[in-house]
Design a protein around this motif. Structure first.
Motif, PDB file in Angstrom:
ATOM      1  N   HIS A  35      21.463   1.692 -29.251  1.00  0.00           N
ATOM      2  CA  HIS A  35      20.672   0.235 -29.188  1.00  0.00           C
ATOM      3  C   HIS A  35      20.358   0.527 -27.542  1.00  0.00           C
ATOM      4  O   HIS A  35      21.203   1.590 -26.651  1.00  0.00           O
ATOM      5  N   THR A  36      18.540  -0.028 -27.041  1.00  0.00           N
ATOM      6  CA  THR A  36      18.437  -0.035 -25.426  1.00  0.00           C
ATOM      7  C   THR A  36      19.092  -0.860 -24.731  1.00  0.00           C
ATOM      8  O   THR A  36      19.435  -0.559 -23.761  1.00  0.00           O
ATOM      9  N   GLY A  37      20.117  -1.772 -25.402  1.00  0.00           N
ATOM     10  CA  GLY A  37      20.884  -2.484 -24.886  1.00  0.00           C
ATOM     11  C   GLY A  37      21.958  -3.431 -25.049  1.00  0.00           C
ATOM     12  O   GLY A  37      21.835  -2.751 -26.521  1.00  0.00           O
ATOM     13  N   TYR A  42      17.836  -5.445 -29.642  1.00  0.00           N
ATOM     14  CA  TYR A  42      16.974  -4.503 -28.748  1.00  0.00           C
ATOM     15  C   TYR A  42      17.015  -3.538 -29.812  1.00  0.00           C
ATOM     16  O   TYR A  42      17.631  -2.968 -30.684  1.00  0.00           O
ATOM     17  N   LYS A  65      28.675   0.863 -23.939  1.00  0.00           N
ATOM     18  CA  LYS A  65      27.803   2.012 -23.930  1.00  0.00           C
ATOM     19  C   LYS A  65      27.908   2.840 -23.621  1.00  0.00           C
ATOM     20  O   LYS A  65      29.435   3.076 -23.246  1.00  0.00           O
ATOM     21  N   TRP A  75      23.478   1.800 -26.290  1.00  0.00           N
ATOM     22  CA  TRP A  75      24.859   0.610 -26.463  1.00  0.00           C
ATOM     23  C   TRP A  75      24.990   0.748 -28.331  1.00  0.00           C
ATOM     24  O   TRP A  75      24.152  -0.081 -28.894  1.00  0.00           O
TER      25      TRP A  75
END
Length: 243
Positions: A35-37, A42, A65, A75
């Motif tokens: 995921h981006t966050g 996210y 991360k 992530w």
């Protein structure tokens, strides 16, 4: 405003997953999502496929991360990493990382409700933990009685001998101020503004994530003058969060 933003940043700041070189893990599922966050909300930016190696760089709560061998970053939730293999060929295991956060807590804020003698009481608390078993705690409280209203504050030094447990007892002693204002309808009643001493004993339980519930019994002594003091007892239960 700046202080509030700083507190939010500290509460959500990532921590390093390891003190030495990043840990390498091999994907065993068909793929894991990056995921981006650090959260389900996210979007998924990349995937790491089966047999691919990833490095763990940072942790935020139970999100990690990671970086793939090809340089992709994202992530991953802890549950997905539990299916990976270590370089030694064993399945990756994790300690209870949320409990780790609890044991490493520093600042704690919360509220509690209860009875001050026979009257309802509300208090707000804050604490700073400067060692595993010692902390300084501050409280402000209000009691709205039938015949009078009471405001007080106190600062305590609290000890928690078994602080490495999710359920642990604590006790403390402290000093503060006590003010009692009788209702204006009472004839001849006078205000009381006095120094305060207290002793407290209670239990804390790490509920989940960054939340803690507690219950305590307190013994208060208000020193009205050199010849007279008034004793009070209170019992409260509340919830707090830490960062």
């Amino acid at each position: 405003m700046r202080a509030g933003l700083l507190a939010c940043w500290v509460a959500s700041a990532p921590v390093q997953a390891a003190d030495s070189a990043p840990e390498r893990l091999q994907v065993t599922e068909p793929y894991i999502e990056l995921h981006t966050g650090p959260g389900r909300g996210y979007p998924v930016a990349h995937v790491a496929e089966r047999h691919e190696w990833i490095e763990v760089e940072l942790r935020r709560t139970d999100w990690f991360k990671v970086r793939t061998a090809g340089g992709k970053q994202g992530w991953v939730r802890r549950q997905q990493l539990e299916s990976t293999l270590t370089e030694a060929g064993g399945q990756k295991t994790f300690r209870d990382i949320l409990l780790d956060d609890y044991l490493q807590r520093r600042v704690q804020l919360g509220g509690a409700w209860g009875r001050f003698e026979s009257e309802p009481m509300l208090k707000l608390t804050t604490a700073y933990r400067f060692s595993p078993s010692l902390s300084v705690e501050g409280s402000i409280g209000q009691v709205q009685g039938v015949f009078s209203g009471t405001d007080f504050w106190h600062v305590n030094l609290a000890a928690e001998p078994w602080s490495d447990r999710r359920l642990s007892p604590f006790f403390g002693i402290g000093v503060g101020r006590f003010k009692n204002v009788p209702n204006s309808s009472l004839v001849g009643a006078t205000k009381t503004n006095a120094n305060l001493a207290d002793a407290i004993v209670g239990l804390r339980w790490h509920l989940s994530d960054r939340f803690v519930v507690s219950a305590d019994y307190a013994f208060y002594t208000a020193f009205v003058n050199e010849q007279r003091s008034i004793e009070y007892r209170a019992i409260t239960a509340g919830i707090s969060f830490f960062f």
